[in-house]
Design an enzyme around this catalytic site. Structure first.
Site, mmCIF file in Angstrom:
data_model
loop_
_atom_site.group_PDB
_atom_site.id
_atom_site.type_symbol
_atom_site.label_atom_id
_atom_site.label_comp_id
_atom_site.label_asym_id
_atom_site.label_seq_id
_atom_site.Cartn_x
_atom_site.Cartn_y
_atom_site.Cartn_z
ATOM 1 N N LYS A 1 0.848 -1.211 0.000
ATOM 2 C CA LYS A 1 0.000 0.000 0.000
ATOM 3 C C LYS A 1 0.879 1.254 0.000
ATOM 4 O O LYS A 1 0.580 2.223 -0.683
ATOM 5 C CB LYS A 1 -0.911 0.041 1.243
ATOM 6 N N LYS B 1 -3.223 -12.225 -7.347
ATOM 7 C CA LYS B 1 -4.096 -13.152 -6.630
ATOM 8 C C LYS B 1 -5.570 -12.850 -6.908
ATOM 9 O O LYS B 1 -5.936 -11.679 -7.054
ATOM 10 C CB LYS B 1 -3.784 -12.968 -5.140
ATOM 11 N N LYS C 1 -11.303 -10.904 -3.308
ATOM 12 C CA LYS C 1 -12.711 -10.492 -3.306
ATOM 13 C C LYS C 1 -12.872 -8.993 -3.482
ATOM 14 O O LYS C 1 -13.905 -8.537 -3.943
ATOM 15 C CB LYS C 1 -13.442 -11.006 -2.063
HETATM 16 N N1 AQP Z 1 -6.779 -16.407 -4.378
HETATM 17 C C1 AQP Z 1 -6.624 -17.228 -3.352
HETATM 18 N N2 AQP Z 1 -6.041 -18.443 -3.521
HETATM 19 C C2 AQP Z 1 -5.871 -19.307 -2.480
HETATM 20 N N3 AQP Z 1 -6.268 -19.013 -1.215
HETATM 21 C C3 AQP Z 1 -6.859 -17.819 -1.000
HETATM 22 N N4 AQP Z 1 -7.348 -17.240 0.113
HETATM 23 C C4 AQP Z 1 -7.860 -16.015 -0.212
HETATM 24 N N5 AQP Z 1 -7.703 -15.774 -1.526
HETATM 25 C C5 AQP Z 1 -7.064 -16.868 -2.049
HETATM 26 C C6 AQP Z 1 -7.303 -17.847 1.428
HETATM 27 O O1 AQP Z 1 -8.578 -17.722 2.040
HETATM 28 C C7 AQP Z 1 -8.403 -17.547 3.455
HETATM 29 C C8 AQP Z 1 -9.183 -16.367 3.910
HETATM 30 O O2 AQP Z 1 -8.681 -15.203 3.306
HETATM 31 P P1 AQP Z 1 -9.352 -13.807 3.602
HETATM 32 O O3 AQP Z 1 -10.548 -13.693 2.763
HETATM 33 O O4 AQP Z 1 -9.542 -13.663 5.060
HETATM 34 O O5 AQP Z 1 -8.254 -12.766 3.252
HETATM 35 P P2 AQP Z 1 -7.481 -12.489 1.960
HETATM 36 O O6 AQP Z 1 -6.481 -13.558 1.688
HETATM 37 O O7 AQP Z 1 -6.964 -11.094 2.103
HETATM 38 O O8 AQP Z 1 -8.595 -12.574 0.837
HETATM 39 P P3 AQP Z 1 -8.904 -11.516 -0.272
HETATM 40 O O9 AQP Z 1 -9.982 -12.136 -1.100
HETATM 41 O O10 AQP Z 1 -7.663 -11.119 -0.997
HETATM 42 O O11 AQP Z 1 -9.506 -10.345 0.568
HETATM 43 P P4 AQP Z 1 -9.330 -8.790 0.355
HETATM 44 O O12 AQP Z 1 -9.536 -8.538 -1.122
HETATM 45 O O13 AQP Z 1 -10.392 -8.153 1.199
HETATM 46 O O14 AQP Z 1 -7.952 -8.459 0.853
HETATM 47 C C9 AQP Z 1 -6.923 -17.415 3.724
HETATM 48 O O15 AQP Z 1 -6.418 -18.660 4.183
HETATM 49 C C10 AQP Z 1 -6.366 -17.061 2.363
HETATM 50 O O16 AQP Z 1 -5.027 -17.445 2.211
#
Ligand code: AQP
Length: 327
Positions: A111, A193, A196
């Site tokens: 960031k 990656k 969401k």
């Molecule tokens: N793309 C991915 N591939 C594999 N594993 C994933 N996880 C998330 N995205 C992927 C795994 O899901 C668990 C929960 O993750 P999270 O939703 O709490 O946080 P995050 O990893 O920050 O997910 P996002 O979707 O990227 O959220 P935002 O966009 O809000 O930052 C974890 O075990 C994660 O590894």
């Protein structure tokens, strides 16, 4: 029985990445481990969330946990903000964390590198809350995607530091990273990656996407000009991502899939992925609707709050005693 703990942030609709990297694995783990799974709603607040949307995402996240097969009789499922000890231990742990450690966290560095200026103090310090979420329950393992490994490493450092200063208090947990599917990539930019909160939703399959919409996204996935189906994440990230998705959902090895698709076009591979994903989404969405209609979510959360709250109460008391806050 060994204990495992994990959480998912309801900062948007759950994605296929969350399913493959986390939920699908949790369901397997609950057979052999004492699973503690929470909805990390405090972590969402590091960036502004529309309260109504957050409420919807919370409910959907729990319903999808259950739809994927998490069993509240076997696993403890609860909402982070229902167990207030998390925030309290988080503050104590932040007093045992150095600024240099937080400055080195990848998400914070990313960031800053992008020049974002409106970062909150909560965003900066959330790794200490994550350490609290974990250390509160003395898990043996924390299953995470590749991107979350750094958080578990920081948690281990904080636990060891606290134990050295105040005496053995926390179990030092180990990260557990799935061999395949630890990082599902965006369909529109396979070097990033699947997230969401991605700005354009073309690269992201949401678990509540209409299967037809999801198929369209897969059919338009970015690939390359090599025109050969190889598993080579560095040079062919798009094709490799499609193979990973297909392998994790079908249970077939990547090697086996590469042999099967040898000499065929990318369209054939995309169709096979779209079919597999559509089947998954169709099945999950039927279960999701049944769960919402059944009204069991409140009961699951109430039971989870009691179970997790009991464990957290004992741990926080122990910590208070160790640091001298227990008169
Ligand atoms: N793309 C991915 N591939 C594999 N594993 C994933 N996880 C998330 N995205 C992927 C795994 O899901 C668990 C929960 O993750 P999270 O939703 O709490 O946080 P995050 O990893 O920050 O997910 P996002 O979707 O990227 O959220 P935002 O966009 O809000 O930052 C974890 O075990 C994660 O590894």
């Amino acid at each position: 029985m060994k204990r495992m703990l994990s959480g998912i942030k309801p900062s948007g609709q759950l994605t296929l990445g969350n399913y493959i990297g986390a939920l699908k694995e949790f369901v397997k783990y609950q057979e052999d481990y004492d699973m503690i799974v929470f909805i990390a709603n405090l972590h969402c607040l590091t960036v502004y969330q529309d309260p109504e949307e957050l409420r919807t995402n919370l409910r959907d996240t729990i319903a999808l946990y259950l739809a994927c097969g998490l069993d509240p009789k076997r696993s403890t499922i609860f909402m982070q903000s229902d167990v207030m000890e998390h925030a309290q231990l988080g503050f104590i742990l932040s007093c045992n964390t150095y600024l240099g450690e937080l400055n080195r966290m990848t998400q914070y560095k990313d960031k800053i590198a992008k020049g974002e200026s409106a970062l909150t103090a909560g965003f900066y310090s959330y790794p200490t809350l994550m350490a609290s979420d974990i250390l509160m329950y003395d898990p043996d393992f924390v299953p995470v995607g590749e991107d979350q490994k750094q958080h578990v490493e920081l948690t281990r450092d904080i636990a060891e530091r606290f134990n050295n200063k105040y005496g053995e208090t926390f179990k030092v947990p180990a990260p557990l990273i799935p061999k395949i599917g630890a990082r599902i990539m965006s369909l529109s930019d396979p070097t990033k990656k699947m997230s969401k909160s991605e700005e354009s939703n073309k690269g992201c399959i949401y678990l509540l996407d209409d299967p037809k919409v999801a198929s369209k996204k897969i059919m338009s996935a970015v690939t390359d000009m090599v025109n050969q189906i190889n598993y080579d994440p560095e040079n062919q990230p798009g094709v490799s991502n499609l193979l990973t998705i297909l392998s994790t959902l079908s249970g077939r090895s990547i090697e086996n899939l590469v042999n099967e698709f040898e000499g065929q076009g990318y369209g054939t591979l995309k169709k096979a992925v779209a079919n597999e994903v559509s089947l998954l989404l169709g099945d999950l969405q039927v279960k999701y609707k049944e769960i919402l209609a059944s009204g069991i979510i409140d009961d699951v959360l109430k039971e989870g709050k009691e179970k997790a709250g009991r464990l957290a109460g004992v741990k926080l008391k122990e910590v208070q005693k160790r640091i001298g806050a227990d008169l």
